[in-house]
Design an enzyme around this catalytic site. Structure first.
Site, PDB file in Angstrom:
ATOM      1  N   ASP A 476       7.427  -4.071 -11.901  1.00  0.00           N
ATOM      2  CA  ASP A 476       6.330  -4.195 -10.931  1.00  0.00           C
ATOM      3  C   ASP A 476       4.984  -4.344 -11.638  1.00  0.00           C
ATOM      4  O   ASP A 476       4.850  -4.058 -12.830  1.00  0.00           O
ATOM      5  CB  ASP A 476       6.334  -2.950 -10.030  1.00  0.00           C
ATOM      6  CG  ASP A 476       5.821  -3.251  -8.629  1.00  0.00           C
ATOM      7  OD1 ASP A 476       5.133  -4.268  -8.450  1.00  0.00           O
ATOM      8  OD2 ASP A 476       6.105  -2.456  -7.727  1.00  0.00           O
ATOM      9  N   ASP A 546       6.105  -7.808  -0.160  1.00  0.00           N
ATOM     10  CA  ASP A 546       6.286  -6.446   0.361  1.00  0.00           C
ATOM     11  C   ASP A 546       6.485  -6.477   1.867  1.00  0.00           C
ATOM     12  O   ASP A 546       6.836  -5.459   2.460  1.00  0.00           O
ATOM     13  CB  ASP A 546       5.060  -5.581   0.032  1.00  0.00           C
ATOM     14  CG  ASP A 546       5.174  -4.942  -1.341  1.00  0.00           C
ATOM     15  OD1 ASP A 546       6.248  -5.030  -1.945  1.00  0.00           O
ATOM     16  OD2 ASP A 546       4.180  -4.346  -1.804  1.00  0.00           O
TER      17      ASP A 546
END
Ligand code: GLA
EC number: 3.2.1.22
Length: 743
Positions: A476, A546
């Site tokens: 990430d 997301d």
């Protein structure tokens, strides 16, 4: 094939799908002539090359030649200061002195094959034929190399540039584009993949006008907001027809992709590292190489451009071992439990992972340091003993004993001020440590230009991989770079930080890929904030967004698929109400959208009913049967979510024997005709196909000209005949070629 006419000084790069032509101009620079459908080997380009330039109001290059002006010529690599007033491809200076280089042709070289270089993302493959043109500015003692690579089956041309300093001076490069492309028309639309966090890569189309239109990023990452991929399309171009040019950059940092339309309606694309805050010191003897860019062209609309990029990404960007690597079907802990988990709750999630037929458990954020919120412990890559009292190695053993694979989340490029790492090495973070700095999610960015930082990360990630026998990394990167200052670089080199940063990230990723070939890295940057070809070089799949709401995902996945293949889109089925947008969409709709990519799950499975778990189990098993087709077939968009209430897309296997179609209708409409059809593409018109859903058989011709019959919905009267009703309708159709030819 590269055809060179030495007398006329013309280079013709020719494949089955395109011709790309340029020549050496009078002053030795390169002038662009043509990029489009394939022309014949002995095409005579005189009528393009020998145009007497009579444009008024130009600056003449030679005093006695009133017909030669660089401002009126098309170029392969344009330079400011000698008559062409458009934005340049390169800018050089020493201190405050600016230079106006005059690069002239010296020689050229043809080579074969493009190698994969672990630390530098680039297109690679044995099938490439490469042309390098060397130019020199003899006063400045600089060599410029322009590289072109082509392969016979593609319309794409891969370009890059490099500068070699053979002088005694150090030059500052403040702008250096990877490639330029002149198009002799401005009657075009500029198309970008633009958006925001939770809304990445929506399709934005606007008319070109005189002047500059651009997209770019100065965030230190390619960004959620803009993507390093643009298209210029004829006004009437659509998914199936019309001329389209596309440009993409093989790079994950700051980028610029722009088009400048001049007074004669020539549209010039420039693509490369964003010049803002870029200043590279080129010392005597040094060479600087730009990232590669890829141009593509077609007369057959957007789907054909996508096929070109999908093929290159699958065959020449992504590491080839992933081609036959069955992608894991994961259950991810993030939206299941966020920070609220320990080894026991994870082991229960693991049992449910087995129950639905998935194969990999990903322990997302929260397993390390003392991480109970987003404000702590980034940088401390050892397990949280409160959550793993028996050690993470033991936990990993349990997971593996259950026959599952294990993935762990890392955010290697970041550090929290509240972490052991920061306390030990504040100077490893970006920004002056004694001055105010901006925060994103409470965290700071590590200085990936500093080799010590890379060494620390290599040691801590390696140790975790080895202790857990890790199978999967979710990588990430959740904040962009501000106050860009490296405590490692001296003042003179600060303008190199953002490029060195991304090269440091590549170095770390290449280390993992080379040392642990069985690990798969899934990329992520707060969702799709770094969805680009640089990242795909190391990780074959990227967490698309997301936002996992089924409806929003139609738009995100539609836009993303313009450049990126389904094999790169990681899509998870998540809970309802959806955590990002609070919408409630049926499970089969969520599955039918997520199926077009790498399917996974990210929800608390213990909260689902037995029926729902069984439904998911069936979906997983269906998906397993389809994954090969989805990854290796030809994907085409049929109906756009940006144009109405319905979306549709399909994948056809390369041998045209199998087809998977996804159809989605967001809102139900009253009083609809109960016979509507969806036209397919790319089938064999003379063969019959069976349609799984209603056991009918139709010819390819009928399916392409009339279409498959869509389910009838409840239209206010015929409730008994309705096959589908309410909002969020969707259907997957499987078609198979039957051994029967149309007579
Ligand atoms: C980012 C990612 C999410 C999740 C969280 C964890 O937002 O995009 O998928 O991993 O970080 O903090």
């Amino acid at each position: 094939m590269i055809i060179i006419d030495k007398d006329k000084k013309i280079f013709h790069l020719r494949t089955k799908k395109m011709s790309y032509v340029f020549r050496i101009l009078k002053n030795g620079s390169l002038g662009h002539l043509y990029y489009g459908d394939t022309l014949s080997e002995d095409e005579n380009f005189d009528y393009l090359a020998n145009v007497e330039n009579k444009a008024a109001g130009t600056i003449k290059y030679y005093e006695n030649d009133s017909k030669f002006s660089l401002g009126a010529e098309t170029s392969e690599f344009n330079i400011y200061g000698t008559g062409d007033f458009r934005q340049p491809a390169i800018e050089l200076r020493i201190s405050n002195r600016l230079f106006y280089p005059e690069f002239a042709y010296v020689d050229h070289e043809i080579t074969y094959r493009k190698e994969r270089i672990p630390e530098v993302p680039r297109v690679y493959g044995d099938e490439y034929e490469n042309l390098t043109i060397t130019l020199k500015d003899k006063n400045l003692n600089l060599y410029l190399k322009l590289n072109y690579s082509i392969t016979d089956e593609s319309s794409a041309i891969v370009r890059s540039s490099s500068l070699i300093n053979t002088s005694q001076h150090t030059y500052t490069i403040s702008r250096f584009m990877s490639g330029t492309l002149d198009i002799p028309s401005a009657d075009l639309d500029f198309i970008s993949l633009s958006g925001a966090w939770l809304r990445e890569r929506h399709l934005v189309r606007q008319p070109l006008r005189m002047g500059i239109q651009s997209v770019g990023s100065v965030r230190g990452a390619s960004s959620h907001q803009q993507n390093p991929f643009i298209m210029l399309a004829e006004k009437n171009a659509n998914e199936f027809s019309g001329t389209v040019y596309a440009a993409s950059l093989v790079y994950s940092g700051n980028f610029l992709a722009q088009t400048e339309v001049d007074e004669w309606n020539v549209s010039r694309i420039l693509i490369g590292i964003n010049p803002m805050n870029f200043a590279w010191q080129l010392k005597p003897g040094d060479e600087f190489k730009t990232p590669e860019c890829i141009f593509a062209v077609t007369q057959k609309g957007f789907n054909e451009i996508s096929h070109t990029f999908h093929n290159i990404i699958n065959d020449n960007i992504v590491e080839q071992r992933y081609k036959n690597f069955q992608r894991p079907i994961v259950v991810n802990s993030w939206e299941a439990n966020y920070f609220n988990f320990d080894e026991n709750s994870l082991l229960k999630l693991a049992d449910l992972t087995t129950k639905i037929g998935a194969d990999t458990l990903i322990v997302d954020d929260g397993w390390f340091g003392e991480r109970d919120s987003t404000k702590k412990s980034l940088g401390d890559w050892f397990e949280d003993k409160r959550k793993f009292p028996h050690g993470i190695g033991k936990f990993a053993e349990h997971i593996h004993e259950k026959g599952l694979k294990l993935g762990l989340w890392f955010e290697p490029e970041m550090v929290d001020p509240d972490s052991d790492l920061y306390r030990a090495h504040p100077e490893w973070s970006i920004g002056k440590i004694d001055q105010r700095r901006s925060f994103g999610r409470g965290q700071l960015v590590l200085d990936m230009a500093n080799p010590e930082v890379i060494d620390y990360l290599i040691a801590s990630i390696d140790s975790m991989i080895e202790r857990t026998k890790l199978d999967y990394i979710k990588w990430d990167m959740n904040r962009n770079i501000t106050e860009a200052f490296s405590n490692y670089l001296d003042n003179e080199h600060q303008g190199e930080l953002l490029h060195r940063y991304i090269m440091g990230v590549y170095k770390l990723m290449s280390h993992i890929c080379e040392k642990y070939p069985d690990i798969i890295i899934e990329n992520c940057a707060g969702g799709g904030g770094r969805f680009d070809l640089g990242m795909l070089y190391y990780s074959p799949q990227i967490w698309t967004s997301d936002d996992s709401d089924g409806v929003e995902r139609l738009m995100i996945q539609y836009g993303t698929s313009m450049c990126y293949p389904l094999s790169s889109l990681s899509n998870h089925v998540t809970a309802v109400p959806n955590h990002q947008i609070d919408r409630v969409v049926p499970l089969n709709f969520r599955n039918n959208v997520s199926t077009f990519g790498v399917l996974g799950y990210e929800l608390d499975l213990s909260e689902l009913s037995e029926d729902e778990l069984n439904e998911i189990k069936d979906q997983v098993s269906e998906y397993r049967k389809r994954q090969k087709l989805i990854f290796s077939g030809t994907f085409s968009r049929l109906k756009s979510p940006f144009c109405g209430n319905e979306t549709a897309w399909q994948v056809v296997s390369k041998n045209k024997e199998e087809v998977l179609v996804g159809w989605y209708k967001v809102l139900a409409k009253p009083n609809q005709r109960n016979q509507s059809y969806l036209k397919l593409v790319g089938l064999e018109k003379d063969y019959y196909y069976s349609v799984s859903n209603d056991d009918t058989i139709h010819s390819g011709a009928a399916l392409m000209n009339m279409g498959i019959r869509l389910p009838y919905d409840f239209n206010g009267a015929n409730q008994e005949t309705a096959q589908i009703s309410g909002d969020f309708q969707s259907e997957l159709f499987t078609l198979r070629k039957v051994n029967k030819k149309v007579i």
